[in-house]
Design a protein around this motif. Structure first.
Motif, mmCIF file in Angstrom:
data_model
loop_
_atom_site.group_PDB
_atom_site.id
_atom_site.type_symbol
_atom_site.label_atom_id
_atom_site.label_comp_id
_atom_site.label_asym_id
_atom_site.label_seq_id
_atom_site.Cartn_x
_atom_site.Cartn_y
_atom_site.Cartn_z
ATOM 1 N N ASP A 99 -11.335 -4.189 -3.795
ATOM 2 C CA ASP A 99 -10.887 -2.799 -3.868
ATOM 3 C C ASP A 99 -9.790 -2.615 -2.817
ATOM 4 O OD1 ASP A 99 -12.965 -2.494 -5.621
ATOM 5 O OD2 ASP A 99 -14.199 -1.261 -4.297
ATOM 6 N N GLY A 100 -8.725 -1.910 -3.166
ATOM 7 C CA GLY A 100 -7.691 -1.703 -2.155
ATOM 8 C C GLY A 100 -6.425 -1.099 -2.727
ATOM 9 N N LEU A 101 -5.384 -1.116 -1.901
ATOM 10 C CA LEU A 101 -4.089 -0.551 -2.249
ATOM 11 C C LEU A 101 -3.161 -1.674 -2.699
ATOM 12 C CD1 LEU A 101 -2.104 1.949 -2.131
ATOM 13 C CD2 LEU A 101 -1.453 1.077 0.144
ATOM 14 N N LEU A 102 -2.668 -1.579 -3.930
ATOM 15 C CA LEU A 102 -1.634 -2.497 -4.394
ATOM 16 C C LEU A 102 -0.322 -2.045 -3.745
ATOM 17 C CD1 LEU A 102 -0.534 -4.757 -6.250
ATOM 18 C CD2 LEU A 102 -0.341 -3.028 -8.056
ATOM 19 N N PHE A 103 0.046 -2.689 -2.643
ATOM 20 C CA PHE A 103 1.177 -2.173 -1.859
ATOM 21 C C PHE A 103 2.466 -2.948 -2.081
ATOM 22 C CE2 PHE A 103 -0.679 -5.347 0.954
ATOM 23 C CZ PHE A 103 0.408 -5.926 1.589
ATOM 24 N N ALA A 104 2.392 -4.139 -2.682
ATOM 25 C CA ALA A 104 3.608 -4.914 -2.898
ATOM 26 C C ALA A 104 3.406 -5.861 -4.070
ATOM 27 C CB ALA A 104 3.982 -5.698 -1.634
ATOM 28 N N ARG A 105 4.524 -6.154 -4.752
ATOM 29 C CA ARG A 105 4.485 -7.124 -5.844
ATOM 30 C C ARG A 105 5.838 -7.809 -5.942
ATOM 31 N NH1 ARG A 105 4.511 -3.127 -11.243
ATOM 32 N NH2 ARG A 105 6.783 -2.885 -11.306
ATOM 33 N N ASP A 106 5.881 -8.936 -6.641
ATOM 34 C CA ASP A 106 7.112 -9.713 -6.752
ATOM 35 C C ASP A 106 8.093 -9.007 -7.677
ATOM 36 O OD1 ASP A 106 8.923 -11.767 -6.481
ATOM 37 O OD2 ASP A 106 7.478 -13.349 -6.944
#
Length: 372
Positions: free
Chosen positions: A337-344
C-alpha cells in the motif's frame, strides 16, 4: 550579484569547461543558502526554475532584501550538458568513467574533525563556525585527478558551509517529492510544506554518498564522533528536490516553484520582509527503505493503468507489459500500500527494468537504497 567562474580540470588538450555560480548578499550577515540545478544534466525543470529564481533574487537584491548569502548555480554540470549521442542527451552518468554525477562525493569528516577539535568547546554556535571553516579547507585541499573529481570538489567547496542546500532534480514522470536525511527530518518539514511536496523520503546514509547527503551527514556524524564532549547541532538542511518529471519544463510550474522557494527563504530568515505562515502539508514523510521499485520480469510494450500521485493498494495492477510477438500480457502489481509517486517515461522495457516507485509506510529494504 557577483558572478564567479570556476574552471574545471581539463581532461584533454584543447578542452576546458567551467562552472558558473551567482552570489547574492554578504557572507556572514545571515544564513547561507546554496541552490543548484541539473546536477543530472538532462533533468531540466530545475534549470528553468533557477532562471525564474534568478529573476526574483535580482529584484530582491535591488530592493535590499537579501540577508546573509545566497549562492545559485543555475547549471551544475557542464560535463553532462555536453554529452549527446544521436540527438539523445545522456546527462546522468559521465561517459568516461560510467559514474553517476550524483554519487561518490568525497568525505572530509574525519580530517575536519581532527583540525577543529582543539578549538571546540561548550558554545554550539562557535563549534559550528569552527567545523565549517575546517571542512571547507579540507574540501578545497582535496587533490583531484579528473574533470569529474574537480566538478565535485568545486560544488562541495561552494556548498559545504551552507545552512540550507537545495539540489534541484526531477524524476522521469512524477509528483513533486523530496529526499532528505532522517536526522534533518524536522528541519525539512517546513520546506516540504512550502514546496507542496507529496512525499519526503527519509534515510540515514542511503549509500554511495550523493551530493545532498555529503552536505548534511557531516553534522550527525560529528555528533556521533564527539559524543558528549561538545554540542554539535544539525547545522545543515540539505535536500534533493525532485521537481516532478523530465517533461515538466513549463514557465508556470517553474515560476511557482521559484516563488515557493523564495517564500521558504523569507520564512527561514534569508530574505527581509514579512514571512508567510507555513502552509498545510500536502503529503508526509516516509522511509526511503519503504520506497518499493516496480520491476518488469519481461520485455515488451509498457502501458500504465495508474497515474503518479495516486494512492494504490498492495496487489493492485499498476501497468501491463505486452509482448508484441506472442501477445502475452504481464501484469505489474504494487508490492505494498502506498503512493505511486514516480514512473518511467519509456514505453518499451527490457526484462528486469524498474518502471515505477511506490512509497510505502514501512521500511522493507536495506543496503544501498538509491537507484543507479
Amino acid at each position: 550579484m557577483q558572478i564567479q567562474t570556476h574552471s574545471l580540470l581539463s581532461p584533454a588538450p584543447g578542452t576546458q569547461r567551467e562552472l558558473v555560480s551567482l552570489h547574492y548578499g554578504q557572507p556572514g550577515q545571515g544564513p547561507k543558502v546554496y541552490i543548484q540545478a541539473s546536477l543530472h544534466a538532462d533533468e531540466l525543470p530545475g534549470m528553468l526554475t533557477a532562471w525564474h529564481l534568478r529573476r526574483q533574487l535580482d529584484a530582491l537584491e535591488a530592493a535590499g532584501q537579501i540577508r546573509g548569502e545566497i549562492v545559485l548555480v543555475p547549471m551544475a554540470n557542464p560535463i553532462g550538458l555536453a554529452q549527446w549521442l544521436l540527438q539523445g542527451h545522456l546527462g546522468r552518468f559521465e561517459l568516461l568513467s560510467g559514474e553517476n554525477f550524483n554519487r561518490h562525493y568525497p568525505d572530509q569528516i574525519e580530517a575536519a574533525a581532527r583540525a577543529a577539535e582543539p578549538e571546540l568547546g561548550p558554545d554550539p554556535a562557535r563549534n559550528i563556525a569552527v567545523l565549517r571553516r575546517e571542512l571547507k579547507k579540507a574540501v578545497l585541499a582535496q587533490p583531484v585527478d579528473t574533470e569529474l573529481q574537480s566538478l565535485r570538489r568545486t560544488l562541495m567547496g561552494l556548498s559545504c558551509d551552507a545552512d540550507v542546500v537545495l539540489d534541484l532534480h526531477c524524476d522521469a514522470q512524477a509528483v513533486l517529492h523530496l529526499y532528505c536525511e532522517t536526522p534533518a527530518a524536522d528541519l525539512c518539514d517546513p520546506l516540504a510544506r512550502f514546496l507542496g511536496s507529496r512525499v519526503t523520503l527519509l534515510a540515514t546514509d542511503s549509500g554511495d554518498n550523493p551530493f545532498d547527503e555529503a552536505c548534511s551527514q557531516v553534522w550527525w556524524k560529528w555528533q556521533r564522533h564527539f559524543g558528549d564532549r561538545f554540542p554539535i547541532p544539525q547545522a545543515c538542511l540539505s535536500v534533493t528536490v525532485e521537481l516532478r518529471g523530465q517533461q515538466d519544463v513549463e514557465h508556470a510550474l517553474a515560476e511557482q516553484d521559484a516563488a515557493n522557494i523564495v517564500d521558504y527563504l523569507r520564512w527561514r530568515g534569508a530574505l527581509a520582509g514579512e514571512a508567510k505562515p507555513v502552509p498545510p502539508a500536502q503529503g508526509d514523510a516516509r522511509p526511503l527503505a519503504g520506497s518499493m521499485p516496480i520491476k518488469s520480469p519481461v520485455g515488451g510494450v509498457l502501458t500504465f493503468l495508474r497515474q503518479p500521485g495516486e494512492e494504490v493498494r498492495e496487489g493492485e495492477v499498476l501497468a501491463h507489459v505486452i509482448d508484441p510477438v506472442t501477445a502475452r500480457l504481464t501484469e505489474l502489481k504494487s508490492p505494498v500500500d502506498g503512493l505511486l509517486f514516480a514512473r518511467d517515461n519509456l514505453r518499451f522495457v527490457t526484462a528486469g527494468a524498474r518502471v515505477a516507485k511506490v512509497a510505502g509506510l514501512n521500511a522493507l529494504r536495506s543496503g544501498k537504497l538509491l537507484g543507479a
